[in-house]
Scaffold this active site. Structure first.
Site, PDB file in Angstrom:
ATOM      1  N   LYS A   1       3.499   6.081  -6.577  1.00 38.70           N
ATOM      2  CA  LYS A   1       3.670   7.364  -5.886  1.00 38.70           C
ATOM      3  C   LYS A   1       4.809   8.153  -6.527  1.00 38.70           C
ATOM      4  O   LYS A   1       4.705   9.365  -6.731  1.00 38.70           O
ATOM      5  CB  LYS A   1       3.936   7.133  -4.389  1.00 38.70           C
TER       6      LYS A   1
ATOM      7  N   ASP B   1       1.638  11.630   5.378  1.00 40.94           N
ATOM      8  CA  ASP B   1       0.637  10.561   5.457  1.00 40.94           C
ATOM      9  C   ASP B   1      -0.369  10.825   6.581  1.00 40.94           C
ATOM     10  O   ASP B   1      -1.400  10.159   6.664  1.00 40.94           O
ATOM     11  CB  ASP B   1       1.330   9.208   5.730  1.00 40.94           C
TER      12      ASP B   1
ATOM     13  N   GLN C   1       6.524   3.477   3.687  1.00 37.78           N
ATOM     14  CA  GLN C   1       5.522   2.560   3.128  1.00 37.78           C
ATOM     15  C   GLN C   1       5.245   1.424   4.114  1.00 37.78           C
ATOM     16  O   GLN C   1       6.161   0.733   4.546  1.00 37.78           O
ATOM     17  CB  GLN C   1       6.023   2.000   1.779  1.00 37.78           C
TER      18      GLN C   1
END
Ligand code: NAP
Length: 288
Positions: A52, A121, A96
């Site tokens: 990422k 997200d 994460q």
């Protein structure tokens, strides 16, 4: 039979985003910023986070990395999230997951603490609620990537039967909601299957568009697929022979009119959508 090339599509999206960012920064606007929080040392999570960060750098997005020890306290993690919520140079915050096994950290409480307008997200309950109400908001990146593939390949499930196998909060459920929305690349009649579905093979065979998100290697075989169906395989499974999807590619590709391969199908779209969400947030926050 069409092989849907997610790798090339994701590369095209990333190039478009790079151009948008470069044009704005050339006029002295600040670059978009994404904060990435990694707790613990899970090797797979470390790889995801590195990928990422690399993708951000290639797009001109500044990434702010926070690597915290597995024994970080809930309060310290929440403090960091609150600090990032308040920072002007941070447009997106990504925690994460999963958080380290056996830790006392509450991942839902941490996700809930992220400002919904920086939740790139798309996991915050506010964004999930916006999705279900058809309001604008951040979409979970993998289902958003699937919908973007339908758009870019002009594959229209409108008026057709779509079957989604898997009802997780990050893939199956939001995907079913997106497919049921109005619009040329949605507007499907959607069936959502799971481990309690009575006759999965029959449900799958009824699908004009079949979306697989079970996490079971090669589970869906050609005899479970309607001739001419479009098959979107979200599954990423590690086997001794390497990565494979939830579809048995050899037999399913004999029946389908279009299929996403694994790897190189939906997978690359997920990061592209994360970058897209971050750039969207930056546009809204800076007027770029
Ligand atoms: P998950 O949370 O484990 O959910 C799996 C879903 O599949 C559950 O709803 C489960 O039903 C259902 N299921 C499992 N076995 C089934 C069976 N035999 N028949 C019918 N339904 C069954 O998985 P996930 O996080 O959604 O991920 C699914 C797959 O997508 C995994 O392979 C994952 O690696 C992959 N993935 C890919 C990306 C990407 O970037 N492309 C992103 C995320 C995930 P119950 O609810 O009844 O248990």
């Amino acid at each position: 039979m069409l092989i849907i090339d997610g790798k090339a599509t994701a590369a095209a999206i990333r190039a478009e985003l790079r151009e948008t960012v470069a044009a704005a920064t050339a006029q002295n606007r600040r670059a978009p910023g994404l904060a990435v929080i990694l707790v613990g040392e899970d090797p797979a999570s470390q790889v995801y986070v590195r990928n990422k960060e690399k993708a951000c750098a290639e797009t001109g997005i500044t990434s702010f990395a926070y690597r915290l020890p597995a024994d970080v306290t809930q309060e310290a993690l929440l403090d960091l999230i609150r600090e990032l919520n308040g920072r002007d140079d941070v447009d997106g915050i990504l925690l994460q997951l999963p958080l380290p096994k056996g830790s006392a950290l509450d991942s839902q409480a941490c996700l809930d603490a992220i400002d919904p307008d920086k939740d790139v997200d798309g996991f915050h309950p506010v964004n999930v609620g916006r999705l279900s109400l058809g309001l604008p908001g951040f979409l979970s990146c993998t289902p958003a990537g699937v919908m973007e593939l339908l758009r870019r390949y002009d594959l229209s499930p409108a008026g057709k039967k779509a079957v989604v196998v898997g009802r997780s909060n990050i893939v199956g459920k939001p995907l079913a909601m997106l497919l049921a929305r109005p619009g040329r690349h949605a507007n499907a009649t959607v069936t959502l299957c799971h481990s309690g579905t009575a006759n999965l093979a029959e449900e799958c065979r009824s699908a004009d568009f079949l979306f697989l998100a079970l996490g079971k290697p090669n589970f869906i075989t050609g005899d479970m697929v309607k001739p001419g169906a479009v098959v979107i395989d979200v599954g990423i499974n590690r086997t001794e022979k390497g990565l494979c999807g939830d579809a048995d590619f050899a037999s399913v590709s004999q029946k389908a009119s279009a299929i996403t391969p694994v790897p190189g199908g939906v997978g690359p779209m997920t990061i592209a959508m994360l970058l897209n969400n971050t750039v969207d947030s930056w546009r809204k926050r800076t007027g770029a």
